[in-house]
Design a protein around this motif. Structure first.
Motif, PDB file in Angstrom:
ATOM      1  N   PHE A  20       0.835  -1.201   0.000  1.00 32.03           N
ATOM      2  CA  PHE A  20       0.000   0.000   0.000  1.00 32.03           C
ATOM      3  C   PHE A  20       0.873   1.254   0.000  1.00 32.03           C
ATOM      4  CE2 PHE A  20      -2.386   3.381   2.121  1.00 32.03           C
ATOM      5  CZ  PHE A  20      -3.537   3.404   1.348  1.00 32.03           C
ATOM      6  N   LEU A  21       1.898   1.271   0.833  1.00 34.04           N
ATOM      7  CA  LEU A  21       2.811   2.418   0.861  1.00 34.04           C
ATOM      8  C   LEU A  21       3.513   2.594  -0.482  1.00 34.04           C
ATOM      9  CD1 LEU A  21       4.429   2.027   4.400  1.00 34.04           C
ATOM     10  CD2 LEU A  21       2.807   3.785   3.676  1.00 34.04           C
ATOM     11  N   GLY A  22       3.850   1.480  -1.130  1.00 39.09           N
ATOM     12  CA  GLY A  22       4.494   1.558  -2.428  1.00 39.09           C
ATOM     13  C   GLY A  22       3.601   2.133  -3.504  1.00 39.09           C
ATOM     14  N   SER A  23       2.284   1.994  -3.330  1.00 43.33           N
ATOM     15  CA  SER A  23       1.344   2.489  -4.330  1.00 43.33           C
ATOM     16  C   SER A  23       0.832   3.885  -4.024  1.00 43.33           C
ATOM     17  CB  SER A  23       0.148   1.527  -4.438  1.00 43.33           C
ATOM     18  OG  SER A  23      -0.830   2.016  -5.322  1.00 43.33           O
ATOM     19  N   ALA A  24       0.698   4.233  -2.731  1.00 44.87           N
ATOM     20  CA  ALA A  24      -0.027   5.452  -2.368  1.00 44.87           C
ATOM     21  C   ALA A  24       0.794   6.458  -1.578  1.00 44.87           C
ATOM     22  CB  ALA A  24      -1.271   5.070  -1.559  1.00 44.87           C
ATOM     23  N   SER A  25       2.113   6.331  -1.540  1.00 44.99           N
ATOM     24  CA  SER A  25       2.903   7.270  -0.746  1.00 44.99           C
ATOM     25  C   SER A  25       4.211   7.607  -1.446  1.00 44.99           C
ATOM     26  CB  SER A  25       3.205   6.671   0.633  1.00 44.99           C
ATOM     27  OG  SER A  25       4.218   5.688   0.548  1.00 44.99           O
ATOM     28  N   LYS A  26       4.944   8.539  -0.850  1.00 38.74           N
ATOM     29  CA  LYS A  26       6.246   8.933  -1.379  1.00 38.74           C
ATOM     30  C   LYS A  26       7.317   7.885  -1.104  1.00 38.74           C
ATOM     31  CE  LYS A  26       5.736  13.959  -1.293  1.00 38.74           C
ATOM     32  NZ  LYS A  26       6.260  15.232  -0.746  1.00 38.74           N
ATOM     33  N   LEU A  27       6.967   6.848  -0.348  1.00 33.51           N
ATOM     34  CA  LEU A  27       7.939   5.808  -0.020  1.00 33.51           C
ATOM     35  C   LEU A  27       8.081   4.796  -1.145  1.00 33.51           C
ATOM     36  CD1 LEU A  27       9.660   5.354   2.525  1.00 33.51           C
ATOM     37  CD2 LEU A  27       7.971   3.685   3.294  1.00 33.51           C
ATOM     38  N   LYS A  28       7.426   5.083  -2.268  1.00 36.42           N
ATOM     39  CA  LYS A  28       7.372   4.106  -3.356  1.00 36.42           C
ATOM     40  C   LYS A  28       8.733   3.568  -3.783  1.00 36.42           C
ATOM     41  CE  LYS A  28       5.410   3.375  -7.956  1.00 36.42           C
ATOM     42  NZ  LYS A  28       4.552   3.932  -9.023  1.00 36.42           N
ATOM     43  N   PRO A  29       9.778   4.386  -3.919  1.00 41.79           N
ATOM     44  CA  PRO A  29      11.045   3.820  -4.403  1.00 41.79           C
ATOM     45  C   PRO A  29      11.643   2.757  -3.492  1.00 41.79           C
ATOM     46  CG  PRO A  29      11.046   6.206  -4.594  1.00 41.79           C
ATOM     47  CD  PRO A  29       9.854   5.839  -3.778  1.00 41.79           C
ATOM     48  N   VAL A  30      11.364   2.848  -2.187  1.00 42.71           N
ATOM     49  CA  VAL A  30      12.024   1.922  -1.259  1.00 42.71           C
ATOM     50  C   VAL A  30      11.052   1.063  -0.461  1.00 42.71           C
ATOM     51  CG1 VAL A  30      14.051   3.393  -0.988  1.00 42.71           C
ATOM     52  CG2 VAL A  30      12.114   3.725   0.529  1.00 42.71           C
ATOM     53  N   ALA A  31       9.743   1.291  -0.606  1.00 51.15           N
ATOM     54  CA  ALA A  31       8.771   0.538   0.197  1.00 51.15           C
ATOM     55  C   ALA A  31       8.878  -0.957  -0.051  1.00 51.15           C
ATOM     56  CB  ALA A  31       7.353   1.027  -0.108  1.00 51.15           C
ATOM     57  N   TYR A  32       9.023  -1.339  -1.329  1.00 57.87           N
ATOM     58  CA  TYR A  32       9.088  -2.766  -1.646  1.00 57.87           C
ATOM     59  C   TYR A  32      10.369  -3.391  -1.086  1.00 57.87           C
ATOM     60  CZ  TYR A  32       5.672  -1.003  -4.988  1.00 57.87           C
ATOM     61  OH  TYR A  32       4.603  -0.363  -5.556  1.00 57.87           O
ATOM     62  N   MET A  33      11.468  -2.634  -1.127  1.00 53.38           N
ATOM     63  CA  MET A  33      12.720  -3.157  -0.598  1.00 53.38           C
ATOM     64  C   MET A  33      12.644  -3.322   0.921  1.00 53.38           C
ATOM     65  SD  MET A  33      15.457  -4.209  -2.090  1.00 53.38           S
ATOM     66  CE  MET A  33      15.202  -3.385  -3.654  1.00 53.38           C
ATOM     67  N   LEU A  34      12.013  -2.367   1.603  1.00 51.80           N
ATOM     68  CA  LEU A  34      11.837  -2.486   3.049  1.00 51.80           C
ATOM     69  C   LEU A  34      10.928  -3.660   3.389  1.00 51.80           C
ATOM     70  CD1 LEU A  34      11.398   1.291   4.001  1.00 51.80           C
ATOM     71  CD2 LEU A  34      13.436  -0.121   4.252  1.00 51.80           C
ATOM     72  N   GLY A  35       9.861  -3.835   2.601  1.00 53.83           N
ATOM     73  CA  GLY A  35       8.978  -4.968   2.830  1.00 53.83           C
ATOM     74  C   GLY A  35       9.684  -6.288   2.610  1.00 53.83           C
ATOM     75  N   LEU A  36      10.486  -6.348   1.560  1.00 56.91           N
ATOM     76  CA  LEU A  36      11.250  -7.566   1.260  1.00 56.91           C
ATOM     77  C   LEU A  36      12.144  -7.945   2.445  1.00 56.91           C
ATOM     78  CD1 LEU A  36      13.292  -8.067  -2.028  1.00 56.91           C
ATOM     79  CD2 LEU A  36      14.332  -8.476   0.173  1.00 56.91           C
TER      80      LEU A  36
END
Length: 585
Positions: A104-120
């Motif tokens: 959700f953060l990766g789609s709807a926030s400014k954290l998109k560039p790193v949200a997926y990496m943090l989730g991983l």
């Protein structure tokens, strides 16, 4: 395929240096990991490749941000470990909630560039708990998660400051590249030059303005110099657009010799890290409006507009979340599909009791994309990159690893393959995805244990995991709430139309230059959206004639934004923008 190969081989200015520095950073991360014996060294290497930037300032900021985020992640993981230890169902629920949150953060926030990496990293840290003794599980999990991000962050800060150029140098080189390309267009017009010039035009000034902003943070360049370079960035895009328009008329070369000499001289000064002043406009014989517009631009090429008190436009501040974060259901649907892919991968991973395919879970975070067009367009890049990286990994295990007796040869191998992936990743966005997949497959295949590996089973298992993750993610995102790129086409075209109207009604040359650059960026967004829409299955392309009309409208808009620079007050502007508005609606 020919187009893709040209993009792979395209010697974009600065690309080789960028790729070499990225490969050096990934190799340094591997070296530090080998010294400290960091387990699953593929994760820090992947983080380094994913986050490495062109200039030293952006790298340092990204490195600091990563090291700050790791403190938050450590607290989260510690709390979650205490809650889920010896509670398998609780672990499943936590993984699902975390996956949903990061998608959700990766789609709807400014954290998109790193949200997926943090989730991983967070989810993988929880899944890896079973692989260490219970008595020291918390300590080890926290230490390893810390190293997964702390090592790349430190490398980005220290090595980035040592080997990366200043953002000001990146900016001047970018301006020089556009001037050189304008000269090439005016001297020899061929299909390849036209193609590369168009790609360069579509970048607009976004990257150059970011470099100027980063340069201002260094506090070693004067405000006036940076203002001159910002003006030069806008002017360089305009000169390139006008040269593209003029080249179609094929004016005689003898009419252009003085103009091309002037542009080349300016480009040389920019490539040396400086900028020219007091540029004299050459007298040319041709009366072509675009050529006359280029000569009119040169005297004020690096002269910033006067700052009028009270006239500075106020930029609208955007929050952490996008405006439609909690009203647009697409964000929630994207998060649900991403979570479903992760949980299905986790279920298969546990049911089969096959620890080696844990890469399927990692892959889900890396390959998730919002629309079916993007999924289909990039599926080939994913699989091709993974196969190339996996092949290089297995081939190195068979042919290279047995002959390595020390760390030097191993690091040389890592550098060469990292350079291959980095070269592709630093290219056009239409192929960059494959470069990261090359690094992903190679690191996950060969960075097992410490030093050179001869474990073919691990290489096999991890490649199977990558392919399985690709398949599951593709199936989830194209089967449930399939989002079409076609739905975003109207918004992209309306944005483009607004830029064209603003350019056509600009009251000053400065507004005209800025609007022209914004029009190029809007053109890029619309063209990519159209490409994704046209790559979707036939049943989703319900309005094929409309897609063709959109393609024709984009071709006309591309010509219009160049023509407006030569003849701002065009009588046909209203009719052409009205047609574009009709297609967008």
């Amino acid at each position: 395929m020919a187009r893709i190969w040209r993009l792979v081989c395209d010697p974009v200015p600065g690309r080789l240096g960028y790729a070499l520095r990225m490969a050096a950073a990934c190799t340094t991360t591997v070296l530090i990991g080998e010294i400290w014996q960091v387990p699953e060294l593929a994760v820090p290497a992947l983080v380094t490749m994913a986050l490495w930037q062109k200039d030293r300032v952006t790298n340092a900021l990204a490195g600091v941000a990563v090291n700050v985020l790791i403190l938050i992640l450590l607290l989260i993981i510690y709390a979650l470990i205490r809650l889920t230890l010896d509670h398998p169902m609780g672990l499943v629920i936590v993984i699902a909630l975390l996956s949903f949150s990061f998608f959700f953060l990766g789609s709807a926030s400014k954290l998109k560039p790193v949200a997926y990496m943090l989730g991983l990293i967070t989810v993988y840290g929880l899944i890896a708990i079973d692989q260490v003794p219970v008595g020291e599980v918390v300590t080890r999990a926290l230490l390893y998660t810390d190293l997964f991000l702390a090592v790349p962050g430190a490398v980005m800060i220290v090595l980035g400051l040592l080997i990366c150029p200043s953002p000001k140098k990146i900016l001047t080189d970018s301006i020089a590249a556009r001037l050189y390309m304008a000269v090439r267009l005016l001297q020899t017009l061929d299909a390849l030059t036209q193609e590369r010039a168009t790609d360069m035009l579509r970048e607009g000034t976004a990257g150059m303005m970011k470099s100027a902003k980063m340069a201002s943070l260094e506090k070693i360049w004067s405000v006036h110099d940076l203002a001159c370079l910002r003006q030069a960035a806008n002017s360089s895009v305009a000169v390139l657009a006008l040269a593209d328009e003029a080249s179609r008329a094929r004016p005689p070369q003898e009419q252009l010799s003085r103009l091309t000499e002037t542009l080349e001289g300016m480009a040389r000064i920019f490539s040396e890290g400086d900028y020219p002043t007091a540029i004299e406009s050459p007298v040319i014989a041709s009366e072509h409006p675009s050529l006359q517009a280029i000569t009119a631009l040169l005297p004020n090429f690096t002269t910033p507009p006067a700052l009028v008190a009270g006239k500075s436009p106020e930029k609208k501040k955007s929050g952490f979340f996008s405006e439609d974060a909690f009203t647009n259901p697409d964000h929630v649907r994207f998060a649900v599909k991403g979570t479903a892919a992760v949980m299905l991968s986790y279920l298969i991973f546990k049911v089969l009791d096959w620890p080696g395919i844990h890469t399927c879970i990692i892959t889900c975070f890396i390959v998730a994309l919002p629309t079916m067009g993007e999924m289909i367009s990039k599926l080939t890049l994913r699989i091709t990159g993974a196969l190339i990286g996996g092949t290089l990994g297995i081939a190195s295990i068979i042919a290279v690893m047995p002959h390595l007796n020390g760390i030097t040869g191993f690091l040389a191998l890592v550098f060469v393959v990292s350079l291959t992936g980095a070269w592709v990743k630093t290219g056009d966005e239409r192929i960059a995805y494959a470069g990261f997949q090359i690094g992903l497959a190679f690191y996950l295949t060969d960075l097992k244990g410490y030093g050179p590996t001869a474990d073919m089973a691990t290489a096999r298992d991890r490649i199977v995991g990558i392919m399985l993750g690709n398949l599951i993610t593709y199936a989830m995102f194209t089967s449930f709430w399939p989002a079409s790129a076609y739905d975003h086409l109207g918004g992209s075209l309306r944005k483009l139309n607004d830029c064209l109207r603003r350019q056509g009604t600009a009251q000053s040359s400065e507004d005209q230059l800025q609007s022209a650059a914004l029009s190029q960026s809007a053109l890029l967004e619309s063209e990519r959206t159209l490409e994704y829409a046209m790559s979707e299955p036939a049943h989703m392309r319900a309005d094929q004639p409309r897609l063709q009309a959109a393609r024709n409208a984009l071709i006309d808009a591309s010509r219009l934004t160049e023509e407006l620079l030569a003849t701002p007050k065009r009588p046909d502007l209203a009719d052409r923008t009205a047609r574009l508005e009709q297609i967008a609606s």
